[in-house]
Design an enzyme around this catalytic site. Sequence first.
Site, PDB file in Angstrom:
ATOM      1  N   GLU A  50       0.867  -1.172   0.000  1.00 18.85           N
ATOM      2  CA  GLU A  50       0.000   0.000   0.000  1.00 18.85           C
ATOM      3  C   GLU A  50       0.908   1.229   0.000  1.00 18.85           C
ATOM      4  O   GLU A  50       1.590   1.484   0.988  1.00 18.85           O
ATOM      5  CB  GLU A  50      -0.897  -0.049   1.249  1.00 18.85           C
ATOM      6  CG  GLU A  50      -1.905   1.055   1.329  1.00 18.85           C
ATOM      7  CD  GLU A  50      -2.756   1.166   0.079  1.00 18.85           C
ATOM      8  OE1 GLU A  50      -3.308   0.149  -0.377  1.00 18.85           O
ATOM      9  OE2 GLU A  50      -2.856   2.284  -0.471  1.00 18.85           O
ATOM     10  N   CYS A  81       3.935  -2.795  -8.448  1.00 16.69           N
ATOM     11  CA  CYS A  81       2.649  -2.291  -7.978  1.00 16.69           C
ATOM     12  C   CYS A  81       2.823  -1.062  -7.064  1.00 16.69           C
ATOM     13  O   CYS A  81       3.152  -0.001  -7.560  1.00 16.69           O
ATOM     14  CB  CYS A  81       1.856  -3.412  -7.323  1.00 16.69           C
ATOM     15  SG  CYS A  81       0.090  -3.066  -7.310  1.00 16.69           S
ATOM     16  N   ARG A 110      -3.125   5.683  -9.242  1.00 16.01           N
ATOM     17  CA  ARG A 110      -3.368   4.619  -8.250  1.00 16.01           C
ATOM     18  C   ARG A 110      -4.722   3.958  -8.502  1.00 16.01           C
ATOM     19  O   ARG A 110      -5.663   4.619  -8.934  1.00 16.01           O
ATOM     20  CB  ARG A 110      -3.386   5.194  -6.823  1.00 16.01           C
ATOM     21  CG  ARG A 110      -2.059   5.702  -6.337  1.00 16.01           C
ATOM     22  CD  ARG A 110      -2.152   6.123  -4.866  1.00 16.01           C
ATOM     23  NE  ARG A 110      -2.563   4.995  -4.039  1.00 16.01           N
ATOM     24  CZ  ARG A 110      -3.427   5.066  -3.038  1.00 16.01           C
ATOM     25  NH1 ARG A 110      -4.004   6.201  -2.728  1.00 16.01           N
ATOM     26  NH2 ARG A 110      -3.725   3.994  -2.351  1.00 16.01           N
ATOM     27  N   ILE A 139      -3.273  -6.557  -8.740  1.00 20.29           N
ATOM     28  CA  ILE A 139      -4.083  -6.446  -7.519  1.00 20.29           C
ATOM     29  C   ILE A 139      -4.213  -4.959  -7.156  1.00 20.29           C
ATOM     30  O   ILE A 139      -3.228  -4.335  -6.763  1.00 20.29           O
ATOM     31  CB  ILE A 139      -3.436  -7.209  -6.346  1.00 20.29           C
ATOM     32  CG1 ILE A 139      -3.199  -8.681  -6.724  1.00 20.29           C
ATOM     33  CG2 ILE A 139      -4.309  -7.111  -5.091  1.00 20.29           C
ATOM     34  CD1 ILE A 139      -2.292  -9.436  -5.771  1.00 20.29           C
ATOM     35  N   HIS A 180       2.437  -8.099 -10.207  1.00 16.52           N
ATOM     36  CA  HIS A 180       3.200  -8.759  -9.134  1.00 16.52           C
ATOM     37  C   HIS A 180       3.878 -10.038  -9.626  1.00 16.52           C
ATOM     38  O   HIS A 180       3.345 -11.135  -9.407  1.00 16.52           O
ATOM     39  CB  HIS A 180       2.244  -9.178  -8.011  1.00 16.52           C
ATOM     40  CG  HIS A 180       1.683  -8.062  -7.218  1.00 16.52           C
ATOM     41  ND1 HIS A 180       2.243  -7.618  -6.053  1.00 16.52           N
ATOM     42  CD2 HIS A 180       0.591  -7.292  -7.416  1.00 16.52           C
ATOM     43  CE1 HIS A 180       1.529  -6.625  -5.555  1.00 16.52           C
ATOM     44  NE2 HIS A 180       0.519  -6.407  -6.364  1.00 16.52           N
ATOM     45  N   GLU A 182       6.270 -11.566  -8.391  1.00  8.93           N
ATOM     46  CA  GLU A 182       6.744 -12.392  -7.259  1.00  8.93           C
ATOM     47  C   GLU A 182       5.699 -13.415  -6.823  1.00  8.93           C
ATOM     48  O   GLU A 182       5.994 -14.309  -6.052  1.00  8.93           O
ATOM     49  CB  GLU A 182       7.158 -11.490  -6.083  1.00  8.93           C
ATOM     50  CG  GLU A 182       6.025 -10.849  -5.296  1.00  8.93           C
ATOM     51  CD  GLU A 182       5.378  -9.658  -5.994  1.00  8.93           C
ATOM     52  OE1 GLU A 182       5.747  -9.377  -7.154  1.00  8.93           O
ATOM     53  OE2 GLU A 182       4.509  -9.020  -5.390  1.00  8.93           O
TER      54      GLU A 182
HETATM   55  N1  GLN Z   1      -3.406   0.114  -4.553  1.00 10.06           N
HETATM   56  C1  GLN Z   1      -2.133   0.029  -3.881  1.00 10.06           C
HETATM   57  C2  GLN Z   1      -1.525   1.410  -3.682  1.00 10.06           C
HETATM   58  O1  GLN Z   1      -2.004   2.372  -4.111  1.00 10.06           O
HETATM   59  C3  GLN Z   1      -1.176  -0.865  -4.609  1.00 10.06           C
HETATM   60  C4  GLN Z   1      -1.646  -2.284  -4.575  1.00 10.06           C
HETATM   61  C5  GLN Z   1      -0.552  -3.311  -4.618  1.00 10.06           C
HETATM   62  O2  GLN Z   1       0.623  -3.028  -4.413  1.00 10.06           O
HETATM   63  N2  GLN Z   1      -0.962  -4.531  -4.838  1.00 10.06           N
HETATM   64  O3  GLN Z   1      -0.509   1.508  -3.076  1.00 10.06           O
END
Ligand code: GLN
Length: 201
Positions: A50, A81, A110, A139, A180, A182
């Site tokens: 996040e 991400c 985002r 995600i 992602h 990983e």
């Molecule tokens: N939505 C998240 C953000 O703004 C990112 C999501 C993620 O890393 N899977 O940081």
Amino acid sequence: MTPPTVGVLSIQGDVREHLRALEACGARPRPVGSVEALAEVDALVIPGGESTAMSKLAILDGLLEPLREARRDGMPMYGSCAGMIMLADRVTDARPDQETVGGIEMTVRRNAFGRQVDSFEVDLAMPALGSAPFPAVFIRAPWVESIGQGVDVLARVSRGADEGTIVAVRQGPLLATAFHPELTGDVRVHELFVEMVRDQA
Ligand code: GLN
């Protein structure tokens, strides 16, 4: 050749999966949660998680400026991400106090794919990784809205007839993916990054 030491920023997010993927590519992985640990790595992965929390914790831990400095000094960094958001020069739909490490001349939005498609997986064409498509897991992912001249586009997701939105980029020693790698067991993105680290050394 001694394997490069590649850190994974370990203040927030899916650290362990990146450590494992890096190990599988022949790098020496190491969690980085302090300025001292940052000084001991050749390169850094910024994981998913996040980005608002990551930004806040990086400031609290006194890591934001050292991260910016390491990046300015040319340390190779790969962000996935939330990590992609952290490497962006500009972020839209961010909280006003959200800070980034920056370095890639791009604007990232985002949570760009919206609620209905919070998470999805696609077979992504990514020529830098070879001809086989990459199983890309998204995600609550960002996308790249615009890029500067120095940025190479590595992959796009097409949602129709348009040329698609940018989801993977490289600018010099900086690499970023909205997805992602990983989480998939396919380590080609990490391999590409470790190669970039070796080239830099
Ligand atoms: N939505 C998240 C953000 O703004 C990112 C999501 C993620 O890393 N899977 O940081």
